[in-house]
Design a protein around this motif. Structure first.
Motif, mmCIF file in Angstrom:
data_model
loop_
_atom_site.group_PDB
_atom_site.id
_atom_site.type_symbol
_atom_site.label_atom_id
_atom_site.label_comp_id
_atom_site.label_asym_id
_atom_site.label_seq_id
_atom_site.Cartn_x
_atom_site.Cartn_y
_atom_site.Cartn_z
ATOM 1 N N PRO A 242 0.786 -0.845 0.179
ATOM 2 C CA PRO A 242 0.054 -0.282 0.019
ATOM 3 C C PRO A 242 0.521 1.363 0.004
ATOM 4 C CG PRO A 242 -0.008 -0.230 2.172
ATOM 5 C CD PRO A 242 0.652 -2.182 1.400
ATOM 6 N N ALA A 243 0.337 2.408 -0.668
ATOM 7 C CA ALA A 243 1.238 3.462 -0.929
ATOM 8 C C ALA A 243 1.042 4.275 1.119
ATOM 9 C CB ALA A 243 0.683 4.858 -1.119
ATOM 10 N N THR A 244 2.421 4.891 1.641
ATOM 11 C CA THR A 244 2.483 5.309 1.933
ATOM 12 C C THR A 244 2.172 6.866 2.540
ATOM 13 O OG1 THR A 244 4.968 4.951 2.146
ATOM 14 C CG2 THR A 244 3.580 3.165 3.325
ATOM 15 N N HIS A 245 2.486 7.168 1.855
ATOM 16 C CA HIS A 245 2.076 8.557 1.252
ATOM 17 C C HIS A 245 0.901 9.449 0.581
ATOM 18 C CE1 HIS A 245 5.127 7.580 -0.971
ATOM 19 N NE2 HIS A 245 4.246 8.140 -2.396
ATOM 20 N N SER A 246 0.800 10.655 0.697
ATOM 21 C CA SER A 246 -0.243 11.088 -0.175
ATOM 22 C C SER A 246 0.693 11.497 -1.379
ATOM 23 C CB SER A 246 -1.226 11.874 0.761
ATOM 24 O OG SER A 246 -1.725 12.917 -0.090
ATOM 25 N N PHE A 247 0.317 11.317 -3.041
ATOM 26 C CA PHE A 247 1.354 11.889 -3.937
ATOM 27 C C PHE A 247 0.131 13.682 -4.346
ATOM 28 C CE2 PHE A 247 1.126 7.446 -4.876
ATOM 29 C CZ PHE A 247 3.133 7.086 -5.487
ATOM 30 N N ARG A 248 -0.508 13.672 -3.491
ATOM 31 C CA ARG A 248 -1.321 15.425 -3.424
ATOM 32 C C ARG A 248 -0.455 16.762 -2.303
ATOM 33 N NH1 ARG A 248 -6.455 16.666 -5.911
ATOM 34 N NH2 ARG A 248 -7.159 14.667 -6.585
ATOM 35 N N ASP A 249 0.209 15.848 -1.050
ATOM 36 C CA ASP A 249 0.220 16.502 -0.398
ATOM 37 C C ASP A 249 2.057 16.798 -1.283
ATOM 38 O OD1 ASP A 249 -1.690 16.344 1.421
ATOM 39 O OD2 ASP A 249 -0.848 14.542 2.754
ATOM 40 N N GLN A 250 2.391 16.221 -2.036
ATOM 41 C CA GLN A 250 4.357 16.856 -2.036
ATOM 42 C C GLN A 250 3.683 17.913 -3.095
ATOM 43 O OE1 GLN A 250 4.802 13.371 -3.934
ATOM 44 N NE2 GLN A 250 4.910 11.548 -2.137
ATOM 45 N N TRP A 251 2.373 18.320 -3.368
ATOM 46 C CA TRP A 251 2.776 19.743 -4.695
ATOM 47 C C TRP A 251 2.479 20.838 -3.695
ATOM 48 C CZ3 TRP A 251 2.730 19.291 -9.448
ATOM 49 C CH2 TRP A 251 2.281 17.454 -10.659
ATOM 50 N N GLN A 252 2.434 22.089 -4.443
ATOM 51 C CA GLN A 252 3.033 23.230 -3.364
ATOM 52 C C GLN A 252 1.350 24.477 -4.198
ATOM 53 O OE1 GLN A 252 6.605 25.431 -3.999
ATOM 54 N NE2 GLN A 252 5.839 26.784 -2.416
ATOM 55 N N GLU A 253 0.832 24.541 -3.603
ATOM 56 C CA GLU A 253 -0.349 25.620 -3.947
ATOM 57 C C GLU A 253 0.993 26.941 -4.244
ATOM 58 O OE1 GLU A 253 -3.728 25.842 -5.108
ATOM 59 O OE2 GLU A 253 -3.780 24.456 -3.540
ATOM 60 N N VAL A 254 0.188 27.210 -5.345
ATOM 61 C CA VAL A 254 1.037 29.129 -6.022
ATOM 62 C C VAL A 254 0.074 29.783 -5.324
ATOM 63 C CG1 VAL A 254 0.811 29.881 -8.557
ATOM 64 C CG2 VAL A 254 1.027 28.053 -8.719
ATOM 65 N N PRO A 255 0.211 30.684 -4.989
ATOM 66 C CA PRO A 255 -0.285 31.971 -4.574
ATOM 67 C C PRO A 255 -1.003 32.832 -5.474
ATOM 68 C CG PRO A 255 1.982 32.412 -4.509
ATOM 69 C CD PRO A 255 2.125 31.263 -4.487
ATOM 70 N N ASP A 256 -1.855 33.926 -5.275
ATOM 71 C CA ASP A 256 -2.957 34.297 -5.984
ATOM 72 C C ASP A 256 -1.603 35.702 -6.103
ATOM 73 O OD1 ASP A 256 -5.593 32.915 -5.278
ATOM 74 O OD2 ASP A 256 -5.712 33.951 -4.260
ATOM 75 N N ASN A 257 -0.872 35.964 -5.500
ATOM 76 C CA ASN A 257 -0.430 37.328 -5.473
ATOM 77 C C ASN A 257 -1.089 38.365 -6.128
ATOM 78 O OD1 ASN A 257 1.654 36.013 -4.448
ATOM 79 N ND2 ASN A 257 2.311 35.472 -6.504
ATOM 80 N N GLY A 258 -2.340 38.770 -5.597
ATOM 81 C CA GLY A 258 -3.332 40.021 -6.742
ATOM 82 C C GLY A 258 -4.639 38.596 -6.585
ATOM 83 N N GLU A 259 -5.938 40.477 -6.545
ATOM 84 C CA GLU A 259 -7.039 39.658 -7.168
ATOM 85 C C GLU A 259 -7.876 39.270 -8.550
ATOM 86 O OE1 GLU A 259 -8.980 43.133 -5.123
ATOM 87 O OE2 GLU A 259 -7.793 43.034 -3.511
ATOM 88 N N PHE A 260 -8.330 38.448 -8.500
ATOM 89 C CA PHE A 260 -8.644 38.223 -9.889
ATOM 90 C C PHE A 260 -10.171 38.294 -9.970
ATOM 91 C CE2 PHE A 260 -5.191 35.374 -8.805
ATOM 92 C CZ PHE A 260 -4.583 35.321 -9.647
ATOM 93 N N ASP A 261 -10.616 39.041 -10.998
ATOM 94 C CA ASP A 261 -12.118 39.354 -10.716
ATOM 95 C C ASP A 261 -12.925 38.010 -11.961
ATOM 96 O OD1 ASP A 261 -14.342 40.496 -10.835
ATOM 97 O OD2 ASP A 261 -13.792 42.910 -12.097
ATOM 98 N N ASN A 262 -14.299 38.104 -11.723
ATOM 99 C CA ASN A 262 -14.756 37.246 -12.616
ATOM 100 C C ASN A 262 -14.184 37.033 -14.465
ATOM 101 O OD1 ASN A 262 -17.566 36.838 -15.065
ATOM 102 N ND2 ASN A 262 -18.152 35.557 -13.242
ATOM 103 N N GLY A 263 -13.596 35.600 -14.875
ATOM 104 C CA GLY A 263 -13.162 35.822 -15.893
ATOM 105 C C GLY A 263 -14.675 36.626 -17.184
ATOM 106 N N PHE A 264 -15.340 36.444 -16.552
ATOM 107 C CA PHE A 264 -16.382 36.830 -18.399
ATOM 108 C C PHE A 264 -16.232 38.512 -18.226
ATOM 109 C CE2 PHE A 264 -17.564 32.749 -17.809
ATOM 110 C CZ PHE A 264 -18.613 32.273 -19.474
ATOM 111 N N LYS A 265 -16.475 38.895 -17.205
ATOM 112 C CA LYS A 265 -16.501 40.687 -17.059
ATOM 113 C C LYS A 265 -15.171 41.356 -16.901
ATOM 114 C CE LYS A 265 -16.716 44.425 -13.184
ATOM 115 N NZ LYS A 265 -15.657 44.518 -12.444
ATOM 116 N N ALA A 266 -13.900 39.936 -17.100
ATOM 117 C CA ALA A 266 -12.627 40.670 -17.075
ATOM 118 C C ALA A 266 -12.480 40.944 -18.958
ATOM 119 C CB ALA A 266 -11.167 40.074 -16.781
ATOM 120 N N GLN A 267 -12.721 40.209 -19.495
ATOM 121 C CA GLN A 267 -12.491 40.474 -20.711
ATOM 122 C C GLN A 267 -14.115 41.259 -21.854
ATOM 123 O OE1 GLN A 267 -13.666 36.213 -23.433
ATOM 124 N NE2 GLN A 267 -12.985 37.403 -24.572
ATOM 125 N N TRP A 268 -15.268 41.170 -20.968
ATOM 126 C CA TRP A 268 -16.155 42.756 -21.076
ATOM 127 C C TRP A 268 -15.270 43.552 -20.872
ATOM 128 C CZ3 TRP A 268 -19.936 43.841 -23.594
ATOM 129 C CH2 TRP A 268 -20.760 42.501 -24.078
#
Length: 383
Positions: free
Chosen positions: A310-336
């Motif tokens: 059996p696997a003894t570790h979580s593969f997902r836990d081996q990844w790092q989250e990319v920070p937002d580093n800013g505010e994101f608006d609704n994608g449809f609104k941004a293109q409008w």
């Protein structure tokens, strides 16, 4: 500060996307924030004119949101000189004719994708728009989502080194409509009405792949109608004649290979409804609608395949989250916002009807590939 009223004919806002994303979360959201500042002391104030076939539904929307103008006469709206922009979120089968009429009336055009039911029609619209000298754009909303913006930041920063491959998973279970209401309109599942997941999603995959990784050079697709019987909005059973699942392999300029699965008959076992995994020599990333995780070459573990343990570790836990580093608006609104600045401040804008035609082309060639059971070349569309 000068406020300039911009009247926008919005056709198809009684539908799911036209209502939620374009009317409420884009145009009405711009009004809630006081309009759109385009610089030099000018603020645009969008004034929607709701257009459609069902007057009662249009008036119900107008009353709900405190709007004044509705019409079931598209030609009369297009003949109104105070209307500057025509927007289309109708069913695909009705779009080409309406957009053509708007171009002929001299209106700037912004439309949902696909812009037409076939490549010839999409190219004809692009040609007519250029000859008319109007501004034109096609919705390519995925590019403005937080997850893909983070992915683009990684690409621009050289995080991946040489990109090797892209894998995409999109889809969810759309109920048949008998014992639970379907989340999508019934025309989506009738080929004769312009439905099908290839027609709907391959245009998305074209611009995502094109913008982030390179032009699509070949496509090989397999399609299926996995749920052949569904129930419509009146609880009437009907035969599904359009594909509800598609499995595509795309060869990109520069040698990157992309494979994307799209399905309305799959139950979700991932963090978001769509995810793209990008593998490069120096690192990998998994991007969804909002989030993005990375694993760099220097922190990549060394897994050993042993099915007896059996696997003894979580593969997902081996990844790092990319920070937002800013505010994101609704994608449809941004293109409008970008399109309105393009029209009224001449800001640069590249997501036009020609870009939309590339999406129509990929869908058309994807269906041909599936029908003929072979890989198909994707010719480059010249401006």
């Amino acid at each position: 500060m000068t406020r300039k009223t911009v009247r926008i004919a919005m056709n198809g806002v009684t539908g799911r996307m036209g209502h939620r994303q374009h009317l409420v979360r884009s145009i009405l959201a711009l009004r809630e924030q006081g309009g759109l500042d385009i610089g030099e002391g000018t603020v645009l104030w969008p004034e929607p004119v709701l257009v459609g076939r069902r007057e009662l539904a249009l008036r119900a929307l107008a009353d709900r949101y405190g709007l004044e103008h509705v019409s079931t006469d598209l030609d009369a709206v297009l003949a109104d000189p105070s209307v500057d922009i025509y927007f289309d979120a109708q069913a695909t089968s009705a779009r080409e004719d309406a957009v053509e009429r708007a171009i002929a009336a001299g209106k700037h055009v912004y439309t949902e994708k696909p812009s037409a039911t076939g490549l010839a029609g999409a190219l004809d619209l692009a040609r007519r728009a250029e000859e008319a000298g109007i501004k034109h754009g096609v919705v390519q909303d995925k590019l403005f989502l937080p997850g893909l913006l983070k992915l683009k930041r990684l690409i621009d920063g050289g995080f991946f080194g040489r990109v090797l491959s892209v894998r995409g998973e999109f889809g969810y279970w759309v109920f048949e409509g008998d014992w639970q209401p379907a989340q999508r309109p019934s025309w989506n599942y009738r080929a004769q009405d312009g439905g099908g997941i290839v027609v709907d999603m391959f245009p998305h995959w074209e611009y995502v792949l094109h913008e982030l990784f390179g032009r699509v050079r070949t496509v090989q697709a397999l399609t299926a109608t996995l749920v052949p019987r569904r129930w419509d909005e009146r609880d009437k059973p009907y035969d599904a004649t359009a594909d509800d699942a598609a499995y595509g392999i795309f060869e990109l300029e520069g040698g990157v290979v992309a494979q994307i699965n799209s399905s309305w008959a799959v139950r979700v076992n991932r963090d978001e409804l769509v995810e793209f995994q990008v593998d490069g020599v120096e690192g990998s990333a998994v991007a969804g609608l909002r989030n993005c995780r990375v694993q760099h070459r220097g922190t990549t573990p060394k897994p050993v395949w042993n099915p007896d343990l059996p696997a003894t570790h979580s593969f997902r836990d081996q990844w790092q989250e990319v920070p937002d580093n800013g505010e994101f608006d609704n994608g449809f609104k941004a293109q409008w916002e970008l399109f309105l600045k393009h029209v009224y401040a001449d800001a640069p804008y590249r997501w036009d009807l020609l870009a939309g035609a590339r999406g129509v082309q990929l869908a058309e060639l994807g269906l041909r590939s599936a029908a003929e059971g072979r890989r198909v070349d994707v010719p480059e569309i010249a401006p």
